[in-house]
Scaffold this motif. Structure first.
Motif, mmCIF file in Angstrom:
data_model
loop_
_atom_site.group_PDB
_atom_site.id
_atom_site.type_symbol
_atom_site.label_atom_id
_atom_site.label_comp_id
_atom_site.label_asym_id
_atom_site.label_seq_id
_atom_site.Cartn_x
_atom_site.Cartn_y
_atom_site.Cartn_z
ATOM 1 N N UNK A 56 25.992 29.113 45.665
ATOM 2 C CA UNK A 56 26.249 28.352 44.405
ATOM 3 C C UNK A 56 26.928 29.060 43.274
ATOM 4 N N UNK A 57 26.399 29.781 42.679
ATOM 5 C CA UNK A 57 27.105 30.772 41.699
ATOM 6 C C UNK A 57 27.890 31.577 42.031
ATOM 7 N N UNK A 58 29.402 31.630 41.633
ATOM 8 C CA UNK A 58 30.607 32.303 41.846
ATOM 9 C C UNK A 58 30.891 32.962 40.986
ATOM 10 N N UNK A 94 21.148 30.249 47.463
ATOM 11 C CA UNK A 94 21.229 30.377 46.127
ATOM 12 C C UNK A 94 19.912 30.854 45.649
ATOM 13 N N UNK A 95 19.980 31.608 44.324
ATOM 14 C CA UNK A 95 18.744 31.811 43.733
ATOM 15 C C UNK A 95 18.731 30.719 42.328
ATOM 16 N N UNK A 96 19.643 29.979 42.464
ATOM 17 C CA UNK A 96 19.599 28.926 41.311
ATOM 18 C C UNK A 96 18.901 27.560 42.010
ATOM 19 N N UNK A 97 17.642 27.597 41.548
ATOM 20 C CA UNK A 97 16.851 26.611 41.880
ATOM 21 C C UNK A 97 17.314 25.236 41.716
ATOM 22 N N UNK A 98 17.710 25.007 40.503
ATOM 23 C CA UNK A 98 18.048 23.641 40.274
ATOM 24 C C UNK A 98 19.440 23.131 40.969
ATOM 25 N N UNK A 101 18.541 23.013 44.803
ATOM 26 C CA UNK A 101 17.870 21.526 44.894
ATOM 27 C C UNK A 101 18.646 20.461 44.969
ATOM 28 N N UNK A 102 19.720 20.392 43.868
ATOM 29 C CA UNK A 102 20.891 19.388 44.023
ATOM 30 C C UNK A 102 21.771 19.577 45.205
ATOM 31 N N UNK A 103 22.025 20.526 45.826
ATOM 32 C CA UNK A 103 22.900 20.658 46.905
ATOM 33 C C UNK A 103 22.160 20.154 48.342
ATOM 34 N N UNK A 104 20.990 20.603 48.307
ATOM 35 C CA UNK A 104 20.104 20.150 49.376
ATOM 36 C C UNK A 104 19.915 18.616 49.383
ATOM 37 N N UNK A 115 19.501 23.700 55.665
ATOM 38 C CA UNK A 115 18.399 24.656 55.446
ATOM 39 C C UNK A 115 18.893 25.379 54.154
ATOM 40 N N UNK A 116 17.814 25.758 53.330
ATOM 41 C CA UNK A 116 17.826 26.311 52.178
ATOM 42 C C UNK A 116 17.316 27.698 52.298
#
Length: 156
Positions: A56-58, A94-98, A101-104, A115-116
């Motif tokens: 997620x975070x780039x 990703x370690x970005x929880x929010x 979850x949004x992506x998943x 899979x996450x």
């Protein structure tokens, strides 16, 4: 069949390459540092993709001249995928929880197999959790005829 990965960290790319060459050497791997480049690739054709892996975070990308370019996020790619018919499994790392979850959630709601994985301890998570998920998803989601193309000999 090919594997597409949104990942900007060189150390993680190297670990992923090692895992994939060991387990699935028949699949070319394409890495992307920016969401727009990955979406452009996906829009050109997704039918031959065996697996997609999304960070997620780039990190900002330095341009010649010192300017920094925003590479986007994994959410942009997952949103694009969610608007498409499901065609292959997706791993979200990703370690970005929010955002994770949004992506998943958006992908699952659209019918994608997801899979996450939450990264931990340097690259250990790649060798342990990520590579296991890649294996399981490819083995369980891709028909055997696509995983290992059989070459037929012509009998004379």
């Amino acid at each position: 069949m090919r594997i597409l990965i949104l990942e900007d960290n060189i150390d993680r790319r190297q670990a992923m390459t090692i895992c994939l060459k060991d387990r699935f050497p028949q699949y070319p791997v394409e890495f992307f540092e920016a969401s727009a480049a990955m979406i452009k690739c996906l829009a050109a054709g997704i039918e031959d993709v065996a697996l997609i892996s999304l960070d997620h975070d780039l990190e900002l990308i330095p341009e010649p001249g010192g300017q920094l370019v925003d590479p986007g996020t994994g959410v942009e790619v997952s949103d694009w995928l969610a608007a498409q018919a499901p065609s292959c499994p997706v791993i979200i790392q990703t370690t970005n929880s929010r955002a994770g979850h949004q992506m998943e959630d958006s992908l699952r709601e659209s019918g994608w197999t997801v899979q996450r994985i939450v990264p931990y301890s340097g690259a250990d998570w790649i060798y342990e959790a990520w590579s296991r998920s890649v294996r399981d998803l490819i083995v369980n989601e891709i028909p055997k005829s696509s995983r290992h193309p059989v070459q037929h000999e012509t009998l004379l």
